[in-house]
Motif scaffolding. Structure first.
Motif, PDB file in Angstrom:
ATOM      1  N   LYS A   1      14.916  -4.822   7.728  1.00 34.66           N
ATOM      2  CA  LYS A   1      16.135  -4.702   8.540  1.00 34.66           C
ATOM      3  C   LYS A   1      16.636  -3.260   8.599  1.00 34.66           C
ATOM      4  N   ASN A   2      16.293  -2.460   7.607  1.00 32.85           N
ATOM      5  CA  ASN A   2      16.752  -1.076   7.541  1.00 32.85           C
ATOM      6  C   ASN A   2      15.693  -0.069   7.954  1.00 32.85           C
ATOM      7  N   TRP A   3      14.567  -0.551   8.447  1.00 33.95           N
ATOM      8  CA  TRP A   3      13.457   0.336   8.791  1.00 33.95           C
ATOM      9  C   TRP A   3      13.495   0.726  10.249  1.00 33.95           C
ATOM     10  N   THR A   4      13.525   2.031  10.498  1.00 32.63           N
ATOM     11  CA  THR A   4      13.315   2.577  11.831  1.00 32.63           C
ATOM     12  C   THR A   4      11.929   3.195  11.782  1.00 32.63           C
ATOM     13  N   PRO A   5      10.933   2.483  12.315  1.00 31.95           N
ATOM     14  CA  PRO A   5       9.552   2.951  12.171  1.00 31.95           C
ATOM     15  C   PRO A   5       9.309   4.298  12.839  1.00 31.95           C
ATOM     16  N   TYR A   6       8.427   5.045  12.240  1.00 30.98           N
ATOM     17  CA  TYR A   6       7.918   6.248  12.863  1.00 30.98           C
ATOM     18  C   TYR A   6       7.065   5.785  14.039  1.00 30.98           C
ATOM     19  N   LYS A   7       7.357   6.282  15.215  1.00 27.94           N
ATOM     20  CA  LYS A   7       6.618   5.878  16.422  1.00 27.94           C
ATOM     21  C   LYS A   7       5.261   6.566  16.455  1.00 27.94           C
ATOM     22  N   SER A   8       4.249   5.757  16.685  1.00 30.35           N
ATOM     23  CA  SER A   8       2.884   6.262  16.696  1.00 30.35           C
ATOM     24  C   SER A   8       2.107   5.537  17.789  1.00 30.35           C
ATOM     25  N   ASN A   9       1.047   6.167  18.261  1.00 29.75           N
ATOM     26  CA  ASN A   9       0.184   5.522  19.251  1.00 29.75           C
ATOM     27  C   ASN A   9      -0.843   4.617  18.603  1.00 29.75           C
ATOM     28  N   SER A  10      -0.909   4.643  17.282  1.00 29.47           N
ATOM     29  CA  SER A  10      -1.885   3.809  16.582  1.00 29.47           C
ATOM     30  C   SER A  10      -1.201   3.023  15.457  1.00 29.47           C
ATOM     31  N   GLU A  11      -1.859   1.974  15.041  1.00 26.11           N
ATOM     32  CA  GLU A  11      -1.354   1.134  13.964  1.00 26.11           C
ATOM     33  C   GLU A  11      -1.351   1.899  12.650  1.00 26.11           C
ATOM     34  N   TYR A  12      -0.427   1.535  11.789  1.00 24.53           N
ATOM     35  CA  TYR A  12      -0.449   2.082  10.435  1.00 24.53           C
ATOM     36  C   TYR A  12       0.178   1.091   9.471  1.00 24.53           C
ATOM     37  N   GLU A  13      -0.059   1.346   8.200  1.00 25.75           N
ATOM     38  CA  GLU A  13       0.448   0.488   7.140  1.00 25.75           C
ATOM     39  C   GLU A  13       0.867   1.379   5.970  1.00 25.75           C
ATOM     40  N   VAL A  14       2.038   1.101   5.428  1.00 28.52           N
ATOM     41  CA  VAL A  14       2.540   1.864   4.295  1.00 28.52           C
ATOM     42  C   VAL A  14       2.967   0.886   3.201  1.00 28.52           C
TER      43      VAL A  14
ATOM     44  N   ALA B   1       4.712   8.550   8.538  1.00 32.47           N
ATOM     45  CA  ALA B   1       5.574   7.368   8.476  1.00 32.47           C
ATOM     46  C   ALA B   1       6.222   7.181   7.106  1.00 32.47           C
ATOM     47  N   ASN B   2       5.739   7.882   6.096  1.00 34.03           N
ATOM     48  CA  ASN B   2       6.211   7.669   4.733  1.00 34.03           C
ATOM     49  C   ASN B   2       7.717   7.851   4.572  1.00 34.03           C
ATOM     50  N   ALA B   3       8.266   8.876   5.177  1.00 31.50           N
ATOM     51  CA  ALA B   3       9.696   9.143   5.035  1.00 31.50           C
ATOM     52  C   ALA B   3      10.536   8.000   5.595  1.00 31.50           C
ATOM     53  N   SER B   4      10.104   7.410   6.707  1.00 37.80           N
ATOM     54  CA  SER B   4      10.876   6.308   7.287  1.00 37.80           C
ATOM     55  C   SER B   4      10.854   5.080   6.384  1.00 37.80           C
ATOM     56  N   VAL B   5       9.750   4.846   5.705  1.00 35.84           N
ATOM     57  CA  VAL B   5       9.642   3.706   4.795  1.00 35.84           C
ATOM     58  C   VAL B   5      10.511   3.939   3.557  1.00 35.84           C
ATOM     59  N   LEU B   6      10.424   5.118   2.973  1.00 32.48           N
ATOM     60  CA  LEU B   6      11.257   5.427   1.808  1.00 32.48           C
ATOM     61  C   LEU B   6      12.742   5.351   2.157  1.00 32.48           C
ATOM     62  N   ASN B   7      13.087   5.818   3.327  1.00 34.05           N
ATOM     63  CA  ASN B   7      14.476   5.745   3.776  1.00 34.05           C
ATOM     64  C   ASN B   7      14.937   4.289   3.910  1.00 34.05           C
TER      65      ASN B   7
ATOM     66  N   THR C   1       8.128  -4.100  -7.843  1.00 32.83           N
ATOM     67  CA  THR C   1       7.647  -4.774  -6.639  1.00 32.83           C
ATOM     68  C   THR C   1       7.013  -3.778  -5.676  1.00 32.83           C
ATOM     69  N   GLN C   2       6.205  -4.303  -4.786  1.00 32.56           N
ATOM     70  CA  GLN C   2       5.626  -3.521  -3.697  1.00 32.56           C
ATOM     71  C   GLN C   2       5.910  -4.245  -2.391  1.00 32.56           C
ATOM     72  N   VAL C   3       6.237  -3.485  -1.382  1.00 35.46           N
ATOM     73  CA  VAL C   3       6.450  -4.015  -0.034  1.00 35.46           C
ATOM     74  C   VAL C   3       5.530  -3.242   0.899  1.00 35.46           C
ATOM     75  N   ILE C   4       4.878  -3.966   1.789  1.00 33.33           N
ATOM     76  CA  ILE C   4       3.994  -3.353   2.787  1.00 33.33           C
ATOM     77  C   ILE C   4       4.669  -3.457   4.148  1.00 33.33           C
ATOM     78  N   LEU C   5       4.787  -2.329   4.829  1.00 37.00           N
ATOM     79  CA  LEU C   5       5.308  -2.301   6.192  1.00 37.00           C
ATOM     80  C   LEU C   5       4.169  -1.903   7.120  1.00 37.00           C
ATOM     81  N   GLN C   6       4.001  -2.683   8.170  1.00 42.62           N
ATOM     82  CA  GLN C   6       2.935  -2.423   9.146  1.00 42.62           C
ATOM     83  C   GLN C   6       3.535  -2.163  10.498  1.00 42.62           C
ATOM     84  N   TYR C   7       2.982  -1.188  11.184  1.00 41.79           N
ATOM     85  CA  TYR C   7       3.424  -0.841  12.531  1.00 41.79           C
ATOM     86  C   TYR C   7       2.260  -1.063  13.491  1.00 41.79           C
ATOM     87  N   LYS C   8       2.546  -1.780  14.583  1.00 42.38           N
ATOM     88  CA  LYS C   8       1.563  -1.997  15.639  1.00 42.38           C
ATOM     89  C   LYS C   8       2.228  -1.700  16.974  1.00 42.38           C
ATOM     90  N   PRO C   9       1.774  -0.647  17.658  1.00 40.65           N
ATOM     91  CA  PRO C   9       2.408  -0.287  18.950  1.00 40.65           C
ATOM     92  C   PRO C   9       2.164  -1.322  20.027  1.00 40.65           C
TER      93      PRO C   9
END
Length: 110
Positions: free
Chosen positions: A36-49, A74-80, A102-110
């Motif tokens: 809910k607090n994640w503003t993803p880094y916009k990318s043309n390709s998928e990523y996972e952090v 994208a790391n800074a947006s996830v830490l934020n 704990t670990q949380v995985i955030l995935q971005y798919k454009p």
């Protein structure tokens, strides 16, 4: 589409406005709170952090850090997102330890 996961092999029950009774519910709540607090880094390709952090009994966290990333920009947006969501709900009273890692995985798919 943005996806998120939590790395635990437990049955996960939906919890949103309800009191959290156990760790299964807590580990369902946690990635939702981060997402809910994640503003993803916009990318043309998928990523996972994957981000790791410790949640204290009162919901405060210790310093989150990136465990794995397929897009370093994208790391800074996830830490934020992890920091902005804190403090989290307190750990369930039935959980007697002072904190949980704990670990949380955030995935971005454009």
């Amino acid at each position: 589409m943005i996806k998120y996961l939590v790395l635990f092999a437990m049955l996960v029950l939906p919890v949103f406005g309800e009191e959290i009774q156990n760790l299964n519910q807590y580990f369902d709540y946690l990635p939702n709170a981060v997402h809910k607090n994640w503003t993803p880094y916009k990318s043309n390709s998928e990523y996972e952090v994957t981000v790791q952090f410790r949640v204290k009994k009162n919901g405060d966290i210790s310093a989150p850090f990136i465990v794995k990333s397929t897009n370093e920009k994208a790391n800074a947006s996830v830490l934020n997102a992890v920091r902005t969501a804190a403090p989290y709900k307190p750990l369930p009273e039935s959980f007697t330890a002072d904190s949980v890692n704990t670990q949380v995985i955030l995935q971005y798919k454009p």
